[in-house]
Motif scaffolding. Structure first.
Motif, PDB file in Angstrom:
ATOM      1  N   GLY A   1       0.797  -1.211   0.000  1.00  0.00           N
ATOM      2  CA  GLY A   1       0.000   0.000   0.000  1.00  0.00           C
ATOM      3  C   GLY A   1       0.833   1.266   0.000  1.00  0.00           C
ATOM      4  N   GLU A   2       0.376   2.240   0.731  1.00  0.00           N
ATOM      5  CA  GLU A   2       1.019   3.541   0.816  1.00  0.00           C
ATOM      6  C   GLU A   2       2.219   3.478   1.773  1.00  0.00           C
ATOM      7  OE1 GLU A   2       0.065   5.947  -1.240  1.00  0.00           O
ATOM      8  OE2 GLU A   2      -1.363   4.458  -1.995  1.00  0.00           O
ATOM      9  N   PRO A   3       2.987   4.575   1.908  1.00  0.00           N
ATOM     10  CA  PRO A   3       4.130   4.564   2.826  1.00  0.00           C
ATOM     11  C   PRO A   3       3.778   4.099   4.245  1.00  0.00           C
ATOM     12  CG  PRO A   3       4.272   6.473   1.436  1.00  0.00           C
ATOM     13  CD  PRO A   3       2.966   5.817   1.098  1.00  0.00           C
TER      14      PRO A   3
ATOM     15  N   THR B   1       7.817   8.969  -4.818  1.00  0.00           N
ATOM     16  CA  THR B   1       6.906   8.055  -4.119  1.00  0.00           C
ATOM     17  C   THR B   1       7.673   6.896  -3.496  1.00  0.00           C
ATOM     18  OG1 THR B   1       5.044   8.611  -5.555  1.00  0.00           O
ATOM     19  CG2 THR B   1       4.949   6.487  -4.438  1.00  0.00           C
ATOM     20  N   MET B   2       8.611   6.332  -4.260  1.00  0.00           N
ATOM     21  CA  MET B   2       9.405   5.228  -3.723  1.00  0.00           C
ATOM     22  C   MET B   2      10.312   5.702  -2.599  1.00  0.00           C
ATOM     23  SD  MET B   2      10.130   2.038  -3.647  1.00  0.00           S
ATOM     24  CE  MET B   2      11.458   0.817  -3.476  1.00  0.00           C
ATOM     25  N   VAL B   3      10.847   6.899  -2.696  1.00  0.00           N
ATOM     26  CA  VAL B   3      11.674   7.448  -1.621  1.00  0.00           C
ATOM     27  C   VAL B   3      10.855   7.541  -0.329  1.00  0.00           C
ATOM     28  CG1 VAL B   3      12.752   9.585  -0.794  1.00  0.00           C
ATOM     29  CG2 VAL B   3      13.368   8.640  -3.036  1.00  0.00           C
ATOM     30  N   ARG B   4       9.612   7.983  -0.425  1.00  0.00           N
ATOM     31  CA  ARG B   4       8.741   8.035   0.768  1.00  0.00           C
ATOM     32  C   ARG B   4       8.503   6.637   1.316  1.00  0.00           C
ATOM     33  NH1 ARG B   4       6.123  12.016  -2.329  1.00  0.00           N
ATOM     34  NH2 ARG B   4       4.501  10.556  -3.005  1.00  0.00           N
ATOM     35  N   ARG B   5       8.349   5.669   0.424  1.00  0.00           N
ATOM     36  CA  ARG B   5       8.132   4.275   0.827  1.00  0.00           C
ATOM     37  C   ARG B   5       9.340   3.762   1.632  1.00  0.00           C
ATOM     38  NH1 ARG B   5       6.228   0.935  -4.295  1.00  0.00           N
ATOM     39  NH2 ARG B   5       4.373   2.250  -4.065  1.00  0.00           N
ATOM     40  N   ILE B   6      10.531   4.042   1.113  1.00  0.00           N
ATOM     41  CA  ILE B   6      11.753   3.598   1.784  1.00  0.00           C
ATOM     42  C   ILE B   6      11.926   4.314   3.125  1.00  0.00           C
ATOM     43  CG2 ILE B   6      14.283   3.591   1.657  1.00  0.00           C
ATOM     44  CD1 ILE B   6      13.029   1.483  -0.088  1.00  0.00           C
ATOM     45  N   ARG B   7      11.722   5.615   3.140  1.00  0.00           N
ATOM     46  CA  ARG B   7      11.881   6.363   4.391  1.00  0.00           C
ATOM     47  C   ARG B   7      10.912   5.878   5.458  1.00  0.00           C
ATOM     48  NH1 ARG B   7      12.556  12.433   1.782  1.00  0.00           N
ATOM     49  NH2 ARG B   7      14.826  12.315   1.418  1.00  0.00           N
TER      50      ARG B   7
ATOM     51  N   ALA C   1      16.057  -1.977  -1.344  1.00  0.00           N
ATOM     52  CA  ALA C   1      15.224  -1.298  -2.330  1.00  0.00           C
ATOM     53  C   ALA C   1      15.364  -1.989  -3.676  1.00  0.00           C
ATOM     54  CB  ALA C   1      15.624   0.167  -2.437  1.00  0.00           C
ATOM     55  N   ARG C   2      14.267  -2.483  -4.192  1.00  0.00           N
ATOM     56  CA  ARG C   2      14.260  -3.099  -5.520  1.00  0.00           C
ATOM     57  C   ARG C   2      13.765  -2.067  -6.529  1.00  0.00           C
ATOM     58  NH1 ARG C   2      10.520  -8.283  -7.427  1.00  0.00           N
ATOM     59  NH2 ARG C   2       9.717  -7.252  -9.296  1.00  0.00           N
ATOM     60  N   THR C   3      14.470  -1.940  -7.631  1.00  0.00           N
ATOM     61  CA  THR C   3      13.989  -1.080  -8.715  1.00  0.00           C
ATOM     62  C   THR C   3      13.717  -1.896  -9.964  1.00  0.00           C
ATOM     63  OG1 THR C   3      14.413   0.841 -10.117  1.00  0.00           O
ATOM     64  CG2 THR C   3      16.355  -0.398  -9.384  1.00  0.00           C
ATOM     65  N   ASP C   4      12.531  -1.719 -10.497  1.00  0.00           N
ATOM     66  CA  ASP C   4      12.116  -2.361 -11.741  1.00  0.00           C
ATOM     67  C   ASP C   4      12.229  -1.410 -12.922  1.00  0.00           C
ATOM     68  OD1 ASP C   4      10.212  -5.152 -11.299  1.00  0.00           O
ATOM     69  OD2 ASP C   4      10.756  -4.002  -9.532  1.00  0.00           O
TER      70      ASP C   4
ATOM     71  N   GLY D   1      17.862   5.800   2.734  1.00  0.00           N
ATOM     72  CA  GLY D   1      18.140   4.901   3.837  1.00  0.00           C
ATOM     73  C   GLY D   1      18.188   3.425   3.515  1.00  0.00           C
ATOM     74  N   ALA D   2      18.022   3.052   2.245  1.00  0.00           N
ATOM     75  CA  ALA D   2      18.075   1.631   1.886  1.00  0.00           C
ATOM     76  C   ALA D   2      19.460   1.059   2.167  1.00  0.00           C
ATOM     77  CB  ALA D   2      17.732   1.450   0.408  1.00  0.00           C
ATOM     78  N   ASP D   3      19.494  -0.134   2.755  1.00  0.00           N
ATOM     79  CA  ASP D   3      20.748  -0.797   3.106  1.00  0.00           C
ATOM     80  C   ASP D   3      21.336  -1.577   1.934  1.00  0.00           C
ATOM     81  OD1 ASP D   3      20.561  -0.206   6.008  1.00  0.00           O
ATOM     82  OD2 ASP D   3      18.819  -1.536   5.890  1.00  0.00           O
TER      83      ASP D   3
END
Length: 297
Positions: free
Chosen positions: A95-97, A139-145, A160-163, A184-186
């Motif tokens: 879903g959302e962050p 949007t993905m940055v907010r998800r990771i944070r 963090a996976r990027t497609d 912040g992704a490890d």
């Protein structure tokens, strides 16, 4: 007995130490807890829980139909039986962050050592199919944070996976990966890389550990562990291999049973009763039971 003797925190610490070792971690997918027992016995470095496999086990396509409860439940069952760190596919965070934050908390509570979140649009699809859509980078940055901020054990690894490579090109995917690391992704999981050159480009551009996906019948060339290690990869997953091996054998066996009316001719292809009892540690349970119930009538 078939329960881990290692705490979740210790598994997470081990995973981080192994990722910092500069050697390649070999992490097969486990379709169920019994497979995870075998993964540990055979000397691999970790256990992977694939979202595609959890979906397939429920006879569902991998298009975001599974729930956090289903995924965390299966992940916890698998993590329970292995002393190895277990890494799980958390899709888009469900879903959302705020959902991504809750996902991390649930996976920590289930005993997982880490998870990966992807930048696809909900509902997602298999990373090796055409027609994927990705979110904007913000949007993905907010998800990771949100995920990073929610974890209570700093040892829990957030990947963090990027497609984006298949949608926007390799260069854009690399720029996204850098932004995800800044958030912040490890670790970074570049999905659907075509071959060594793609992995090499990511390694040159990204400083954190990198995960390589060697899934069958996909867009990626199946590279050896020696090749991946030479390219600087830190982890390789084989997400669906055990399911494909098992289901291929099950289908062949059921066809034989249907056509011949007996399984007698394929017994030599089956796991023996003794081997199954060995994997589930039947003897220890029996000894425990005898120790507790130590009287006769």
């Amino acid at each position: 007995m078939t329960h881990s003797t290692v705490s979740p925190h210790a598994k997470r610490r081990r995973l981080r130490e192994d990722l910092a070792s500069n050697r390649l971690l070999r992490v097969p997918g486990a379709m169920n807890p019994l497979t995870a027992v075998l993964v540990q016995e055979l000397g691999f470095d970790g256990v992977y829980v694939s979202g595609a496999v959890v979906a397939a086990d429920l006879a569902l396509p991998d298009i975001g139909l599974t729930t956090l409860t289903e995924v965390a439940g299966r992940g916890g069952q698998i993590a329970r039986v292995s002393d190895l760190p277990t890494i799980i596919d958390a899709d888009t965070g469900f879903g959302e962050p705020m959902n991504a934050a809750r996902t991390v908390r649930a996976l920590e509570e289930a005993g997982l050592a880490g998870c990966h979140l992807e930048d696809q649009v909900n509902p997602k699809r298999c990373g090796h199919l055409d027609g994927k859509s990705v979110t904007d980078t913000a949007t993905m940055v907010r998800r990771i944070r949100a995920a990073v901020g929610a974890r209570r054990d700093d040892g829990f690894v957030i990947c963090a996976r990027t497609d984006a490579a298949a949608v926007e090109g390799l260069g854009a995917a690399i720029e996204r990966a850098r932004a995800y690391v800044d958030a912040g992704a490890d670790m970074v999981f570049p999905e659907a890389m075509r071959g060594p050159a793609d992995f090499e480009a990511f390694r040159e551009a990204v400083d954190v550990p990198l995960l390589a996906n060697m899934t069958e019948f996909g867009k990626s060339e199946l590279l050896t562990t020696e090749q991946l290690e030479s390219l600087g990869m830190n982890m390789v997953i084989y997400p669906v291999t055990s399911l494909r091996l098992a289901m291929g054998a099950v289908e062949d066996g059921l066809r034989t049973l249907r056509d011949e009316g007996t399984q007698a001719g394929i017994v030599d292809r089956m796991q023996t009763r003794g081997r199954l009892y060995e994997l589930v540690d039947y003897a220890s349970y029996n000894a425990f039971d005898s120790d507790v119930y130590n009287f006769t009538i």
